[in-house]
Enzyme design. Structure first.
Site, PDB file in Angstrom:
ATOM      1  CG  ASP A 179      54.874  11.657   9.099  1.00 59.97           C
ATOM      2  OD1 ASP A 179      54.513  12.325  10.080  1.00 59.97           O
ATOM      3  OD2 ASP A 179      56.033  11.208   8.957  1.00 59.97           O
ATOM      4  CG  ASP A 192      58.897   8.582  11.528  1.00 64.82           C
ATOM      5  OD1 ASP A 192      58.547   9.490  12.281  1.00 64.82           O
ATOM      6  OD2 ASP A 192      59.108   7.415  11.906  1.00 64.82           O
ATOM      7  CG  HIS A 198      53.527  13.850  16.367  1.00 65.35           C
ATOM      8  ND1 HIS A 198      54.420  14.470  15.487  1.00 65.35           N
ATOM      9  CD2 HIS A 198      53.862  12.545  16.348  1.00 65.35           C
ATOM     10  CE1 HIS A 198      55.218  13.569  14.970  1.00 65.35           C
ATOM     11  NE2 HIS A 198      54.913  12.399  15.470  1.00 65.35           N
TER      12      HIS A 198
END
Ligand code: TEU
Length: 559
Positions: A99, A200, A330
């Site tokens: 990530d 992200d 998530h």
């Protein structure tokens, strides 16, 4: 380096390390725990693991607030643990993508500590610092995690921008030294041998000059700044520079998480000739049960909206760019609770949802626990919730006098902790996740829903996912075929066909609690003699001139 596009036939499995498997008994999942479960992932048949952040972090946002990009979070283990995990994964033919969180850092990151130390510090421009306006914040933007998007710093008399929590200051991508530091860090991880990045909120990194006020929508406490930070003026320039400086030098998978992205943007982001990213995560289908407002608004999904949204993305990117395919991650509630029926039809509806997604064009992403049909959770007390987004929202709405029960209903349906309860491995204590005290409550349904049971039951959701993953490897039509929506206006049937040359896949998914009877002559003709490659029930009802789909039944024909 030559890009082989290996990811076009891959299936990615997302791990939220904090909740996956705790090897050292401190109640928090860790890297050593992931390494112990690689054979399970190999059995499922996935090709790539996407690790949510494992870098050093104070965990204000569970790792999405990075304090040191070059250090592993203490709770998750050491760099030696990471190196062992990467080597063990590669030994099994599994790839690992990390990530990349570079829209913001933690406020405890060394860059921010220096930046905050004074207006003249060389790191000042790594972040957005602005003077207030008439004794207030520099503009009226709201944070995505409630409250204003600016925090006042007494010492320097300025405010800093944070689109997320106040412990997540936004990085200033207009500042070339910052971009250089990001590229250096990316190369560090790629030179270790990782296989790509999930990026992200990467379409937030270009903000519009002047950071103008946003429109204040009805009932909102703050202005909507998103037109000024989503898909900004320099976003393609920044991504092309990142590609030129870093990504193009490796044969990797890159997926950009892009809230607010539309198909026309996605064509530009994912067209190979543009040399930006391979694919993006859209949020459009994840907003269809909130109506035009915020995600906490609860609206019933209209299946026709969902079908037409998928059609737009399937047709929009086929032959132009590439789709990512997901129901869960998530940040999203569990799909079997959201669009399926997690009570009397949990297994059937989970398999139906999986089939619907995995027969589409694009790269599918499976989120930990999705493959065993894990469901949403209902903690009785707000004190059992851990997510900063949820807790900030609760406090803000309670401050507005909104009743506790109404807010809790939204949290039960849409809260991110639904996805963050520990992975359920066994029917033993804590679902086999930890020998210690779990950092967050375990979903009480772990006794009936766990990996151990799934692996023992040949008709489990797990083996249905394994079958779908196998089909993607076996049938090129799933990767290359076009997309045509069938029965567009049917309120409960999601039906589509994929065509490639003289081959055709017909996918029928009953999203409802009622039996569906199709007497469409040519569909029956298509189905007759076709190979049934996916079905929920033991046999497919192909009675005389009618085809029957019982509640949540799925069938896929290959001709
Ligand atoms: O999420 C991006 C984002 O916009 C989220 O706020 C998401 O839309 C929302 O949580 C839906 O409820 C990314 C990460 O996936 C998320 O976990 C982080 O909290 C966020 O960025 C900040 O890094």
């Amino acid at each position: 380096m030559e890009q082989t596009n290996w990811w076009k036939k891959s299936v990615v499995y997302q791990i939220y390390p904090r909740s996956f498997y705790d090897a050292d008994g401190d109640g928090i999942g860790d890297i050593a725990g992931i390494a112990q479960k690689l054979d399970y992932l190999k059995e499922l048949g996935v090709d790539v693991i996407w690790l949510s952040p494992v870098y050093d972090s104070p965990n204000d946002d569970n790792g999405y607030d990075i304090r040191d990009y070059y250090k592993i979070m203490d709770e998750f283990g050491t760099m030696a643990d990471f190196d062992f995990l990467l080597a063990s994964a590669h030994e099994r033919g599994l790839k690992i993508i990390m990530d990349l969180v570079v829209n913001h850092t933690s406020d405890e990151h060394e860059w921010f500590v220096r930046s905050k130390s004074g207006r003249d510090n060389p790191y000042r421009d790594y972040y957005y610092w602005r003077d207030g306006k008439e004794g207030r914040e520099p503009n009226n933007w709201g944070s995505i995690f409630s409250g204003p998007a600016w925090e006042y710093d007494e010492a320097s008399g300025q405010y800093y921008l944070h689109l997320f929590s106040k412990k997540q200051p936004d990085l200033n991508w207009e500042h070339p030294p910052l971009r250089k530091e990001v590229y250096r860090m990316m190369k560090f991880w790629l030179d270790k041998g990782i296989d790509g990045f999930r990026m992200d909120v990467i379409n937030f990194i270009s903000k519009v000059d002047g950071l103008p006020d946003g429109a204040v929508e009805e009932g909102a406490l703050y202005g909507n700044g998103s037109p000024y930070f989503m898909n900004g003026l320099r976003i393609h320039e920044f991504l092309r520079e990142m590609n030129e400086e870093v990504l193009s030098k490796y044969d990797i998978l890159t997926v950009g998480e892009m809230p607010g992205v539309r198909v026309d943007h996605a064509k530009a982001y994912t067209a190979p000739e543009n040399k930006e990213v391979n694919m993006i995560f859209t949020f459009e289908h994840m907003g269809l049960d909130s109506g035009p407002g915020e995600k906490w608004n609860l609206e019933k999904l209209d299946l026709v909206d969902l079908k037409e949204n998928f059609e737009k993305w399937q047709k929009g990117l086929h032959g132009v760019g590439w789709n990512s395919l997901y129901w869960n991650n998530h940040d999203q509630p569990r799909i079997v609770s959201r669009f399926g029926n997690d009570r009397e039809h949990r297994v059937l509806s989970a398999k139906m949802l999986a089939t619907c997604l995995h027969m589409l064009h694009g790269t599918p992403y499976i989120y930990q626990g999705e493959e065993i049909g894990m469901t949403n959770v209902r903690f009785e007390s707000i004190d059992e919730y851990k997510d900063v987004e949820t807790l900030n929202m609760y406090r803000e709405k309670r401050g507005q006098g909104i009743p506790h029960e109404k807010i809790m209903e939204s949290i039960y349906v849409k809260g991110r902790d639904n996805a963050r309860t520990p992975m359920q491995w066994t029917s033993g204590p804590n679902g086999g996740f930890t020998d210690g005290t779990p950092w967050i409550g375990v979903n009480p349904r772990y006794k009936e829903i766990n990996v151990e049971k799934a692996l023992e039951d040949k008709d489990s959701i797990f083996y249905h996912y394994k079958h779908l993953i196998g089909l993607r490897k076996e049938l090129d039509i799933i990767t290359t075929g076009d997309f045509n929506l069938l029965y567009r206006s049917h309120p409960a049937l999601f039906a589509y066909e994929r065509r490639s040359g003289d081959e055709k896949l017909v996918v029928l998914c009953n999203f409802g609690d009622e039996e569906i009877e199709l007497d469409e002559e040519n569909l029956i003709h298509e189905a007759t003699g076709a190979e049934v490659i996916v079905q929920n029930y033991k046999e497919v009802q192909l009675e005389q001139s009618r085809l029957v789909l019982r509640p949540y039944e799925t069938v896929v024909f290959l001709k």
